[in-house]
Design a protein around this motif. Sequence first.
Motif, PDB file in Angstrom:
ATOM      1  N   LYS A  30       0.828  -1.196   0.000  1.00 21.84           N
ATOM      2  CA  LYS A  30       0.000   0.000   0.000  1.00 21.84           C
ATOM      3  C   LYS A  30       0.860   1.242   0.000  1.00 21.84           C
ATOM      4  CE  LYS A  30      -3.850  -2.231   2.196  1.00 21.84           C
ATOM      5  NZ  LYS A  30      -4.870  -2.178   3.178  1.00 21.84           N
ATOM      6  N   PRO A  31       0.339   2.338  -0.563  1.00 22.61           N
ATOM      7  CA  PRO A  31       1.114   3.567  -0.576  1.00 22.61           C
ATOM      8  C   PRO A  31       1.277   4.131   0.829  1.00 22.61           C
ATOM      9  CG  PRO A  31      -1.108   3.968  -1.371  1.00 22.61           C
ATOM     10  CD  PRO A  31      -0.967   2.482  -1.188  1.00 22.61           C
ATOM     11  N   ALA A  32       2.322   4.922   1.007  1.00 26.78           N
ATOM     12  CA  ALA A  32       2.538   5.556   2.305  1.00 26.78           C
ATOM     13  C   ALA A  32       1.383   6.503   2.569  1.00 26.78           C
ATOM     14  CB  ALA A  32       3.846   6.311   2.303  1.00 26.78           C
ATOM     15  N   VAL A  33       0.892   6.498   3.774  1.00 26.42           N
ATOM     16  CA  VAL A  33      -0.279   7.274   4.105  1.00 26.42           C
ATOM     17  C   VAL A  33       0.094   8.649   4.621  1.00 26.42           C
ATOM     18  CG1 VAL A  33      -2.297   7.374   5.601  1.00 26.42           C
ATOM     19  CG2 VAL A  33      -1.638   5.228   4.564  1.00 26.42           C
ATOM     20  N   PHE A  77     -13.022  16.267   3.067  1.00 25.61           N
ATOM     21  CA  PHE A  77     -12.672  16.416   1.658  1.00 25.61           C
ATOM     22  C   PHE A  77     -13.859  16.054   0.786  1.00 25.61           C
ATOM     23  CE2 PHE A  77      -8.495  15.724   3.553  1.00 25.61           C
ATOM     24  CZ  PHE A  77      -7.738  16.695   2.927  1.00 25.61           C
ATOM     25  N   ASN A  78     -14.113  16.901  -0.214  1.00 27.48           N
ATOM     26  CA  ASN A  78     -15.141  16.624  -1.208  1.00 27.48           C
ATOM     27  C   ASN A  78     -14.476  15.871  -2.360  1.00 27.48           C
ATOM     28  OD1 ASN A  78     -17.024  16.693  -3.287  1.00 27.48           O
ATOM     29  ND2 ASN A  78     -17.721  18.753  -2.783  1.00 27.48           N
ATOM     30  N   LEU A  79     -14.883  14.641  -2.590  1.00 30.51           N
ATOM     31  CA  LEU A  79     -14.287  13.809  -3.637  1.00 30.51           C
ATOM     32  C   LEU A  79     -14.593  14.320  -5.051  1.00 30.51           C
ATOM     33  CD1 LEU A  79     -14.955  10.342  -2.009  1.00 30.51           C
ATOM     34  CD2 LEU A  79     -12.709  11.368  -2.408  1.00 30.51           C
ATOM     35  N   ASP A  80     -15.567  15.211  -5.174  1.00 30.43           N
ATOM     36  CA  ASP A  80     -15.875  15.798  -6.476  1.00 30.43           C
ATOM     37  C   ASP A  80     -14.927  16.940  -6.828  1.00 30.43           C
ATOM     38  OD1 ASP A  80     -18.003  14.114  -7.065  1.00 30.43           O
ATOM     39  OD2 ASP A  80     -19.448  15.377  -5.998  1.00 30.43           O
ATOM     40  N   GLU A  81     -14.147  17.395  -5.866  1.00 35.50           N
ATOM     41  CA  GLU A  81     -13.180  18.466  -6.100  1.00 35.50           C
ATOM     42  C   GLU A  81     -11.781  17.872  -6.220  1.00 35.50           C
ATOM     43  OE1 GLU A  81     -13.730  21.233  -2.893  1.00 35.50           O
ATOM     44  OE2 GLU A  81     -15.733  21.790  -3.589  1.00 35.50           O
ATOM     45  N   ASN A  82     -10.883  18.608  -6.860  1.00 32.68           N
ATOM     46  CA  ASN A  82      -9.547  18.099  -7.168  1.00 32.68           C
ATOM     47  C   ASN A  82      -8.752  17.693  -5.923  1.00 32.68           C
ATOM     48  OD1 ASN A  82      -7.453  17.410  -8.990  1.00 32.68           O
ATOM     49  ND2 ASN A  82      -6.413  19.314  -8.450  1.00 32.68           N
ATOM     50  N   VAL A  86      -7.483  13.880  -4.999  1.00 33.26           N
ATOM     51  CA  VAL A  86      -6.061  13.559  -4.817  1.00 33.26           C
ATOM     52  C   VAL A  86      -5.845  12.893  -3.459  1.00 33.26           C
ATOM     53  CG1 VAL A  86      -3.768  14.583  -4.500  1.00 33.26           C
ATOM     54  CG2 VAL A  86      -5.215  15.322  -6.397  1.00 33.26           C
ATOM     55  N   LYS A  87      -6.416  13.477  -2.403  1.00 39.82           N
ATOM     56  CA  LYS A  87      -6.254  12.905  -1.058  1.00 39.82           C
ATOM     57  C   LYS A  87      -6.938  11.534  -0.977  1.00 39.82           C
ATOM     58  CE  LYS A  87      -4.668  13.371   3.099  1.00 39.82           C
ATOM     59  NZ  LYS A  87      -3.230  13.438   3.364  1.00 39.82           N
ATOM     60  N   GLY A  88      -8.079  11.390  -1.614  1.00 42.27           N
ATOM     61  CA  GLY A  88      -8.770  10.109  -1.635  1.00 42.27           C
ATOM     62  C   GLY A  88      -7.947   9.031  -2.310  1.00 42.27           C
ATOM     63  N   LYS A  89      -7.294   9.391  -3.399  1.00 39.69           N
ATOM     64  CA  LYS A  89      -6.436   8.428  -4.099  1.00 39.69           C
ATOM     65  C   LYS A  89      -5.245   8.051  -3.234  1.00 39.69           C
ATOM     66  CE  LYS A  89      -4.452   7.540  -8.594  1.00 39.69           C
ATOM     67  NZ  LYS A  89      -4.267   8.026  -9.950  1.00 39.69           N
ATOM     68  N   LEU A  91      -5.125   7.894  -0.027  1.00 44.40           N
ATOM     69  CA  LEU A  91      -5.557   7.009   1.053  1.00 44.40           C
ATOM     70  C   LEU A  91      -6.365   5.814   0.548  1.00 44.40           C
ATOM     71  CD1 LEU A  91      -6.547   9.724   3.671  1.00 44.40           C
ATOM     72  CD2 LEU A  91      -4.595   8.169   3.779  1.00 44.40           C
ATOM     73  N   ASP A  92      -6.458   5.659  -0.767  1.00 42.28           N
ATOM     74  CA  ASP A  92      -7.182   4.548  -1.395  1.00 42.28           C
ATOM     75  C   ASP A  92      -8.675   4.592  -1.059  1.00 42.28           C
ATOM     76  OD1 ASP A  92      -7.257   2.364  -3.088  1.00 42.28           O
ATOM     77  OD2 ASP A  92      -6.910   0.917  -1.476  1.00 42.28           O
ATOM     78  N   ILE A  93      -9.259   5.778  -1.193  1.00 40.44           N
ATOM     79  CA  ILE A  93     -10.675   6.008  -0.902  1.00 40.44           C
ATOM     80  C   ILE A  93     -11.393   6.294  -2.210  1.00 40.44           C
ATOM     81  CG2 ILE A  93     -12.322   7.526   0.270  1.00 40.44           C
ATOM     82  CD1 ILE A  93     -10.560   5.832   2.156  1.00 40.44           C
ATOM     83  N   SER A  94     -12.557   5.682  -2.402  1.00 38.03           N
ATOM     84  CA  SER A  94     -13.295   5.935  -3.640  1.00 38.03           C
ATOM     85  C   SER A  94     -14.721   6.401  -3.385  1.00 38.03           C
ATOM     86  CB  SER A  94     -13.326   4.672  -4.496  1.00 38.03           C
ATOM     87  OG  SER A  94     -13.955   3.629  -3.790  1.00 38.03           O
ATOM     88  N   GLY A  95     -15.143   6.443  -2.136  1.00 37.12           N
ATOM     89  CA  GLY A  95     -16.502   6.863  -1.825  1.00 37.12           C
ATOM     90  C   GLY A  95     -16.581   7.458  -0.437  1.00 37.12           C
ATOM     91  N   GLN A  96     -17.803   7.693  -0.011  1.00 35.99           N
ATOM     92  CA  GLN A  96     -18.056   8.284   1.302  1.00 35.99           C
ATOM     93  C   GLN A  96     -17.366   7.461   2.382  1.00 35.99           C
ATOM     94  OE1 GLN A  96     -20.986  10.535   1.592  1.00 35.99           O
ATOM     95  NE2 GLN A  96     -20.960  10.751   3.782  1.00 35.99           N
ATOM     96  N   THR A  97     -16.479   8.097   3.167  1.00 37.79           N
ATOM     97  CA  THR A  97     -15.686   7.364   4.146  1.00 37.79           C
ATOM     98  C   THR A  97     -15.322   8.241   5.330  1.00 37.79           C
ATOM     99  OG1 THR A  97     -14.682   6.115   2.332  1.00 37.79           O
ATOM    100  CG2 THR A  97     -13.586   5.986   4.456  1.00 37.79           C
ATOM    101  N   LEU A  98     -15.384   7.665   6.529  1.00 36.41           N
ATOM    102  CA  LEU A  98     -14.863   8.279   7.741  1.00 36.41           C
ATOM    103  C   LEU A  98     -13.687   7.420   8.169  1.00 36.41           C
ATOM    104  CD1 LEU A  98     -15.072  10.383  10.026  1.00 36.41           C
ATOM    105  CD2 LEU A  98     -16.595   8.794  11.209  1.00 36.41           C
ATOM    106  N   LEU A  99     -12.497   8.020   8.209  1.00 36.93           N
ATOM    107  CA  LEU A  99     -11.272   7.251   8.382  1.00 36.93           C
ATOM    108  C   LEU A  99     -10.394   7.880   9.455  1.00 36.93           C
ATOM    109  CD1 LEU A  99     -10.019   4.826   6.770  1.00 36.93           C
ATOM    110  CD2 LEU A  99      -8.763   6.532   5.469  1.00 36.93           C
ATOM    111  N   ILE A 100      -9.872   7.037  10.357  1.00 34.72           N
ATOM    112  CA  ILE A 100      -8.878   7.469  11.338  1.00 34.72           C
ATOM    113  C   ILE A 100      -7.544   6.931  10.851  1.00 34.72           C
ATOM    114  CG2 ILE A 100      -8.136   7.411  13.741  1.00 34.72           C
ATOM    115  CD1 ILE A 100     -11.015   6.617  14.481  1.00 34.72           C
ATOM    116  N   VAL A 101      -6.526   7.800  10.798  1.00 37.51           N
ATOM    117  CA  VAL A 101      -5.234   7.411  10.239  1.00 37.51           C
ATOM    118  C   VAL A 101      -4.111   7.822  11.188  1.00 37.51           C
ATOM    119  CG1 VAL A 101      -3.646   7.739   8.305  1.00 37.51           C
ATOM    120  CG2 VAL A 101      -6.100   7.720   7.894  1.00 37.51           C
TER     121      VAL A 101
END
Length: 136
Positions: A30-33, A77-82, A86-89, A91-101
């Motif tokens: 996985k990519p570095a987070v 982050f709004n996934l519809d905005e650039n 970018v941040k979703g990619k 963290l490997d996110i493609s949809g609505q997500t609540l994530l602790i990192v």
Amino acid sequence: MKNLTLFFVFGFLLLLTFSCGAQPEKSAGKPAVQGSEQVAVYYFHFTRRCITCQAIESQSRQIISELYGDQVSFNAFNLDENDGAVKGKELDISGQTLLIVRGDTKINLTSEGFMYARNDPEKFKKILKERIDKML
């Protein structure tokens, strides 16, 4: 005829070998987070949101601010905005997500957010606190 078929098969395999070798190498795993070891909470959403989606963001933001102040960051982050895409990619996110990192560790609390943020905010607060405390 047999030699011609053999020639085409050999030529195809040779072409396949060289064409695949020219591809950029993909890193394994996985990519570095995140470079730092600070705990961060990310909420990813789309432009069109229901009332529950809005409750997840507002409750999460309020809980984190109330319990942790500057010790834990919260970012939506709004996934519809650039920048969100970018941040979703990253963290490997493609949809609505609540994530602790924290570092390479990720905890997905999307299901809990949908179940409790709007209808039982105290339970949602308890779950969020438990998960974040384990990462501190």
